[in-house]
Scaffold this active site. Sequence first.
Site, mmCIF file in Angstrom:
data_model
loop_
_atom_site.group_PDB
_atom_site.id
_atom_site.type_symbol
_atom_site.label_atom_id
_atom_site.label_comp_id
_atom_site.label_asym_id
_atom_site.label_seq_id
_atom_site.Cartn_x
_atom_site.Cartn_y
_atom_site.Cartn_z
ATOM 1 N N VAL A 39 34.646 13.188 -12.022
ATOM 2 C CA VAL A 39 35.357 11.915 -11.850
ATOM 3 C C VAL A 39 34.615 10.728 -12.471
ATOM 4 C CG1 VAL A 39 36.542 12.691 -9.754
ATOM 5 C CG2 VAL A 39 34.419 11.384 -9.544
ATOM 6 N N ASN A 65 39.066 12.524 -3.335
ATOM 7 C CA ASN A 65 38.259 13.131 -2.267
ATOM 8 C C ASN A 65 36.808 13.330 -2.673
ATOM 9 O OD1 ASN A 65 37.698 15.121 0.091
ATOM 10 N ND2 ASN A 65 37.332 16.320 -1.769
ATOM 11 N N TYR A 132 25.729 4.704 -0.166
ATOM 12 C CA TYR A 132 26.889 5.416 0.388
ATOM 13 C C TYR A 132 27.764 4.446 1.197
ATOM 14 C CZ TYR A 132 29.571 9.167 2.658
ATOM 15 O OH TYR A 132 30.581 9.998 3.101
ATOM 16 N N LYS A 136 31.579 3.302 0.239
ATOM 17 C CA LYS A 136 32.735 3.636 1.071
ATOM 18 C C LYS A 136 33.424 2.373 1.607
ATOM 19 C CE LYS A 136 32.500 8.210 0.795
ATOM 20 N NZ LYS A 136 33.569 9.002 0.139
HETATM 21 N N1 LIG Z 1 31.373 16.051 5.552
HETATM 22 C C1 LIG Z 1 31.312 14.907 6.175
HETATM 23 O O1 LIG Z 1 30.727 14.820 7.274
HETATM 24 C C2 LIG Z 1 31.964 13.683 5.600
HETATM 25 C C3 LIG Z 1 32.178 12.594 6.452
HETATM 26 C C4 LIG Z 1 32.831 11.476 5.951
HETATM 27 C C5 LIG Z 1 33.275 11.449 4.653
HETATM 28 N N2 LIG Z 1 33.047 12.515 3.843
HETATM 29 C C6 LIG Z 1 33.594 12.430 2.473
HETATM 30 O O2 LIG Z 1 34.494 13.498 2.264
HETATM 31 C C7 LIG Z 1 34.581 13.769 0.867
HETATM 32 C C8 LIG Z 1 34.511 15.260 0.659
HETATM 33 O O3 LIG Z 1 33.220 15.738 0.975
HETATM 34 P P1 LIG Z 1 32.937 17.093 1.756
HETATM 35 O O4 LIG Z 1 32.334 16.739 3.055
HETATM 36 O O5 LIG Z 1 34.144 17.962 1.727
HETATM 37 O O6 LIG Z 1 31.733 17.682 0.902
HETATM 38 P P2 LIG Z 1 31.624 18.786 -0.224
HETATM 39 O O7 LIG Z 1 30.286 18.587 -0.816
HETATM 40 O O8 LIG Z 1 31.988 20.127 0.317
HETATM 41 O O9 LIG Z 1 32.759 18.367 -1.240
HETATM 42 C C9 LIG Z 1 32.594 17.348 -2.193
HETATM 43 C C10 LIG Z 1 33.207 17.840 -3.489
HETATM 44 O O10 LIG Z 1 33.087 16.803 -4.454
HETATM 45 C C11 LIG Z 1 32.703 17.398 -5.684
HETATM 46 N N3 LIG Z 1 32.064 16.412 -6.554
HETATM 47 C C12 LIG Z 1 30.851 15.822 -6.422
HETATM 48 N N4 LIG Z 1 30.621 15.005 -7.457
HETATM 49 C C13 LIG Z 1 31.722 15.076 -8.258
HETATM 50 C C14 LIG Z 1 32.097 14.468 -9.476
HETATM 51 N N5 LIG Z 1 31.285 13.634 -10.134
HETATM 52 N N6 LIG Z 1 33.308 14.775 -10.001
HETATM 53 C C15 LIG Z 1 34.142 15.634 -9.380
HETATM 54 N N7 LIG Z 1 33.835 16.251 -8.238
HETATM 55 C C16 LIG Z 1 32.641 15.973 -7.687
HETATM 56 C C17 LIG Z 1 31.761 18.525 -5.280
HETATM 57 O O11 LIG Z 1 31.645 19.478 -6.314
HETATM 58 C C18 LIG Z 1 32.454 19.061 -4.046
HETATM 59 O O12 LIG Z 1 33.412 20.048 -4.388
HETATM 60 C C19 LIG Z 1 33.467 12.962 0.209
HETATM 61 O O13 LIG Z 1 34.022 11.833 -0.408
HETATM 62 C C20 LIG Z 1 32.576 12.562 1.374
HETATM 63 O O14 LIG Z 1 31.894 11.367 1.140
HETATM 64 C C21 LIG Z 1 32.407 13.625 4.275
#
Ligand SMILES: NC(=O)c1ccc[n+]([C@@H]2O[C@H](COP(=O)([O-])OP(=O)(O)OC[C@H]3O[C@@H](n4cnc5c(N)ncnc54)[C@H](O)[C@@H]3O)[C@@H](O)[C@H]2O)c1
Length: 228
Positions: A39, A65, A132, A136
């Site tokens: 992205v 996402n 972060y 966000k």
């Molecule tokens: N897991 C949590 O506790 C949590 C809490 C709040 C928010 N989030 C947010 O949820 C979203 C999804 O994260 P998740 O928890 O499923 O983690 P995850 O690490 O399993 O998934 C994140 C995905 O983003 C992809 N990614 C990273 N950099 C990228 C880039 N430059 N281009 C394209 N893809 C890229 C990764 O390959 C991965 O598949 C994120 O935005 C994260 O900030 C997560």
Amino acid sequence: MKLSGKTAIVTGAGSGMGLAIAKLFAKEGARVVAVAGNVTKQDDIDKMVDTATNAFGSVDILVNNAGIMDNFLTVGEVTDEVWDRVLAVNLTGPMKLARAAIQIMDKQESGGVIINNASVGGLFGTRGGASYVASKHALIGLTKNIAATYGTFNKIRANAIAPGGVNTNIGATITAPSELGMRAIQGAGEAPIGEPEQIAKVALFLASDDSSFVNGDVLKADGGWTAR
Ligand SMILES: NC(=O)c1ccc[n+]([C@@H]2O[C@H](COP(=O)([O-])OP(=O)(O)OC[C@H]3O[C@@H](n4cnc5c(N)ncnc54)[C@H](O)[C@@H]3O)[C@@H](O)[C@H]2O)c1
């Protein structure tokens, strides 16, 4: 099926919440574009949008996402490199994807839906490091701006999800956490941990007509973590 005939782009669909969202959307009848792509690269962004339009003829739903964390580095600790990378993935990438998708959605009679996966770190100060939390908060600001400019006059809705702790791979990227940053989040108390599928259901609500009058909102899904 709630998304029958819709085309959805889901970024970061290789794991975690993105994968759960892509699977649920497909089950609900959507044609999901979950192409491998970065992205932060304009060429990849163009490819995602072109794939959706060329293969399926529309972009109805965009789920920004993909996101990364920052080891809870405080503002006194964060390097330029970490700051730039986190902002590029968590904020600038979603803006560029929204910009590209809106060119298509704006011309569609049915408009479109944008969902930005933010975080409770987009609403409170301690659920991540400086980059972060800033990324966000800004993503939520971007969501509201899209809703206010496109949503009220056209048929493009934009909403954010603010998950709390969710059981995904992202925790494994916290390799060298800041002591000060960790002390701050510990002050927020232990987080209940949800599953990616629980967040996917929130995304489905926001993507479907069930939320047709919801625009510019932030839906927290944190099991009550921030209610305390
Ligand atoms: N897991 C949590 O506790 C949590 C809490 C709040 C928010 N989030 C947010 O949820 C979203 C999804 O994260 P998740 O928890 O499923 O983690 P995850 O690490 O399993 O998934 C994140 C995905 O983003 C992809 N990614 C990273 N950099 C990228 C880039 N430059 N281009 C394209 N893809 C890229 C990764 O390959 C991965 O598949 C994120 O935005 C994260 O900030 C997560």
